[in-house]
Design an enzyme around this catalytic site. Structure first.
Site, PDB file in Angstrom:
ATOM      1  N   ARG A  37       0.818  -1.214   0.000  1.00 44.14           N
ATOM      2  CA  ARG A  37       0.000   0.000   0.000  1.00 44.14           C
ATOM      3  C   ARG A  37       0.857   1.271   0.000  1.00 44.14           C
ATOM      4  O   ARG A  37       0.456   2.292  -0.567  1.00 44.14           O
ATOM      5  CB  ARG A  37      -0.949  -0.004   1.193  1.00 44.14           C
ATOM      6  CG  ARG A  37      -2.132  -0.905   0.936  1.00 44.14           C
ATOM      7  CD  ARG A  37      -3.066  -0.935   2.088  1.00 44.14           C
ATOM      8  NE  ARG A  37      -4.367  -1.440   1.680  1.00 44.14           N
ATOM      9  CZ  ARG A  37      -5.345  -1.750   2.525  1.00 44.14           C
ATOM     10  NH1 ARG A  37      -5.173  -1.591   3.812  1.00 44.14           N
ATOM     11  NH2 ARG A  37      -6.494  -2.194   2.073  1.00 44.14           N
ATOM     12  N   LYS A 197     -15.060 -13.715   5.431  1.00 42.68           N
ATOM     13  CA  LYS A 197     -16.077 -12.705   5.733  1.00 42.68           C
ATOM     14  C   LYS A 197     -17.336 -12.918   4.897  1.00 42.68           C
ATOM     15  O   LYS A 197     -17.680 -12.109   4.043  1.00 42.68           O
ATOM     16  CB  LYS A 197     -15.509 -11.309   5.472  1.00 42.68           C
ATOM     17  CG  LYS A 197     -14.520 -10.859   6.521  1.00 42.68           C
ATOM     18  CD  LYS A 197     -14.141  -9.410   6.282  1.00 42.68           C
ATOM     19  CE  LYS A 197     -12.658  -9.190   6.345  1.00 42.68           C
ATOM     20  NZ  LYS A 197     -12.166  -8.208   5.387  1.00 42.68           N
ATOM     21  N   GLY A 348      -7.269  -7.696   1.440  1.00 39.49           N
ATOM     22  CA  GLY A 348      -6.064  -7.639   2.263  1.00 39.49           C
ATOM     23  C   GLY A 348      -5.364  -8.985   2.387  1.00 39.49           C
ATOM     24  O   GLY A 348      -4.176  -9.115   2.073  1.00 39.49           O
ATOM     25  N   GLY A 371     -12.811  -4.618   1.200  1.00 35.99           N
ATOM     26  CA  GLY A 371     -14.210  -4.182   1.230  1.00 35.99           C
ATOM     27  C   GLY A 371     -14.473  -3.081   0.220  1.00 35.99           C
ATOM     28  O   GLY A 371     -15.524  -3.065  -0.425  1.00 35.99           O
TER      29      GLY A 371
HETATM   30  P1  ADP Z   1      -9.638 -10.749   2.240  1.00 32.70           P
HETATM   31  O1  ADP Z   1      -8.893 -10.078   3.368  1.00 32.70           O
HETATM   32  O2  ADP Z   1      -8.740 -11.121   1.119  1.00 32.70           O
HETATM   33  O3  ADP Z   1     -10.834  -9.961   1.806  1.00 32.70           O
HETATM   34  P2  ADP Z   1     -11.070 -12.443   4.134  1.00 32.70           P
HETATM   35  O4  ADP Z   1     -10.677 -11.509   5.217  1.00 32.70           O
HETATM   36  O5  ADP Z   1     -12.506 -12.535   3.783  1.00 32.70           O
HETATM   37  O6  ADP Z   1     -10.192 -12.160   2.809  1.00 32.70           O
HETATM   38  O7  ADP Z   1     -10.628 -13.933   4.516  1.00 32.70           O
HETATM   39  C1  ADP Z   1      -9.315 -14.288   4.831  1.00 32.70           C
HETATM   40  C2  ADP Z   1      -9.296 -15.253   5.979  1.00 32.70           C
HETATM   41  O8  ADP Z   1     -10.075 -16.398   5.695  1.00 32.70           O
HETATM   42  C3  ADP Z   1      -7.903 -15.766   6.236  1.00 32.70           C
HETATM   43  O9  ADP Z   1      -7.497 -15.381   7.535  1.00 32.70           O
HETATM   44  C4  ADP Z   1      -8.035 -17.289   6.140  1.00 32.70           C
HETATM   45  O10 ADP Z   1      -7.312 -18.005   7.120  1.00 32.70           O
HETATM   46  C5  ADP Z   1      -9.519 -17.486   6.351  1.00 32.70           C
HETATM   47  N1  ADP Z   1      -9.984 -18.768   5.781  1.00 32.70           N
HETATM   48  C6  ADP Z   1     -10.010 -19.122   4.481  1.00 32.70           C
HETATM   49  N2  ADP Z   1     -10.467 -20.377   4.334  1.00 32.70           N
HETATM   50  C7  ADP Z   1     -10.743 -20.832   5.581  1.00 32.70           C
HETATM   51  C8  ADP Z   1     -11.252 -22.054   6.099  1.00 32.70           C
HETATM   52  N3  ADP Z   1     -11.549 -23.074   5.313  1.00 32.70           N
HETATM   53  N4  ADP Z   1     -11.419 -22.152   7.440  1.00 32.70           N
HETATM   54  C9  ADP Z   1     -11.119 -21.137   8.257  1.00 32.70           C
HETATM   55  N5  ADP Z   1     -10.632 -19.954   7.828  1.00 32.70           N
HETATM   56  C10 ADP Z   1     -10.441 -19.801   6.515  1.00 32.70           C
HETATM   57 MG    MG Z   2      -9.227  -9.960   5.470  1.00 30.73          MG
END
Ligand code: ADP
Ligand code: MG
Length: 393
Positions: A37, A197, A348, A371
């Site tokens: 960033r 999320k 992120g 987001g």
């Molecule tokens: P981003 O930050 O890219 O938008 P999110 O915050 O929605 O993504 O999700 C990322 C998190 O999801 C990571 O910390 C990862 O460990 C968790 N995650 C992904 N798959 C699983 C799973 N099967 N079980 C538990 N946690 C998971």
């Molecule tokens: Mg995240």
């Protein structure tokens, strides 16, 4: 078209309040773990210093409760120092006499980074008084903080209303790339969604049902959909209050003739196994918890990725922070990197996973928003972009 920093004339000697998104991951020792960033904001900063403006930078970092030394932006100042050809100073406040004084002695073409805006209660309340105190510091407001442009905060939204304003080069770049996804998608357009999320991301799937041809769902998000379909998910993470929406989405997809691909095998552990041995299964029964997609799923997803012309990816395919469950995300990153498709990656955690995989440079566009990029795709704009003046032609 919003006014950009390049539309501004006579910047020499002007005090520019630049809102950046320096919300970077920092460890307990103050070490910055990912500088993406910061790097992505450098073009705007460099442009402003070339124009001989006095550049005062504002940003938030994390979610501090009042002043917290661990959430100080000082480590970011050190990074800026090493990457900019000018002087970079740091001031441990955002408003007040000390800041005014430092700006008074700031030389043209130099940078002053202020402290974390969230150290002040007014920031997240979008307080007009706090915004006015910030506005007193400068002549023009430039917003380059795409990653936080979906939130109306004092330094992103209210401040824009208090000064002549423009967007920065990173913000413009994000708008251009993400608009392209919505307006002229190259087909087949494959959306890859994952992560954890579910509640905040599930709405956006409706948008992808409109604009994408295929939706791939992995990560924890997949279990909510698998359960909604009546499949067994064991003890895997499920967002119960999203089951109904998930069911609706699956129905809608079928009516519209769009493909939604879900995992067909998994890598997980049994919650009762104290040794936490990793198991590979087709069905998550009993006390098994799914933490990553399996080899067959990777093949299934990869086939779709290989034939795509455009890809949008948000959300890791598994709990990639643990190397035992990083394989799915890594293989999908590799597939996206090697496909002929125009690829956009955001989020992120997704970005750090893609960086760790070593394929980041082979993606076509990496959005600094999580987001924010999702909300942009949904609405075609964001509140803190809307508030900026239009370009005068
Ligand atoms: P981003 O930050 O890219 O938008 P999110 O915050 O929605 O993504 O999700 C990322 C998190 O999801 C990571 O910390 C990862 O460990 C968790 N995650 C992904 N798959 C699983 C799973 N099967 N079980 C538990 N946690 C998971
Ligand atoms: Mg995240």
């Amino acid at each position: 078209m919003k006014r950009t920093v390049k539309d501004l004339v006579g910047l020499k000697g002007k005090v520019i309040l630049l809102r950046a998104d320096f919300n970077v991951p920092i460890d307990d020792g103050g070490k910055i773990l990912d500088t993406t960033r910061i790097e992505r904001t450098l073009p705007t900063i460099k442009y402003l210093i070339e124009q001989k403006a006095k550049v005062v930078i504002l940003s938030h970092l994390g979610r501090p409760k009042g002043f917290e030394i661990r959430k100080s932006l000082f480590p970011v100042a050190m990074v800026l120092m090493s990457k900019l050809p000018c002087n970079v100073d740091f001031c441990n406040a955002v408003v007040g006499d000390e800041v005014k004084n430092r700006i008074k002695y700031l030389k043209e073409g130099n940078v002053l980074l202020l402290e974390n805006t969230r150290f002040y209660k007014g920031e997240e309340k979008c307080d007009m008084d706090f915004a006015r105190q910030m506005a007193e510091l400068g002549d023009i407001f430039v917003n380059d903080a795409f990653g936080t442009a979906h939130r109306k905060n004092a330094s992103t939204f209210a401040l824009a209303r208090s000064l002549p304003n423009a967007i920065g080069l990173l913000m413009q770049n994000e708008i251009d790339n993400l608009s392209y996804v919505i307006k002229e998608p190259k087909r087949p357009f494959v959306a890859i969604l994952g992560g954890a999320k579910v509640d905040t991301k599930i709405k956006i799937i409706n948008k992808f049902l409109e604009i994408a041809d295929t939706i791939i769902i992995g990560g924890a998000m997949a279990y909510t959909f698998l359960l909604a379909k009546g499949e067994m998910v064991g003890m895997s993470l499920v967002q119960d209050d999203c089951l109904e929406i998930a069911r609706e989405i699956l129905e809608k997809a079928e009516e519209a003739g769009k493909k939604i691909l879900l995992p067909i095998d998994h890598v997980g552990v049994s919650t009762s196994d104290r040794k936490k041995a990793v198991t590979k299964v087709k069905v998550l029964k009993g006390d098994l918890m799914g933490y990553d997609i399996g080899e067959e799923t990777i093949k299934l997803f990869k086939k779709e990725i290989d034939s795509a012309s455009q890809i949008f990816w948000n959300g890791p395919m598994g709990m990639f922070e643990d190397p035992k469950f990083a394989n799915g995300t890594k293989k999908i990153a590799e597939a996206v990197a090697h496909s002929q498709a125009y690829s956009i990656v955001g989020g992120g955690d997704t970005i750090s996973a893609v960086n760790a995989s070593g394929f980041a440079s082979q993606m076509d566009f990496i959005s600094t928003g999580g987001g924010a990029s999702m909300e942009f795709l949904e609405n075609g704009t964001l509140p803190c972009i809307e508030v900026i003046q239009e370009q005068i032609r």
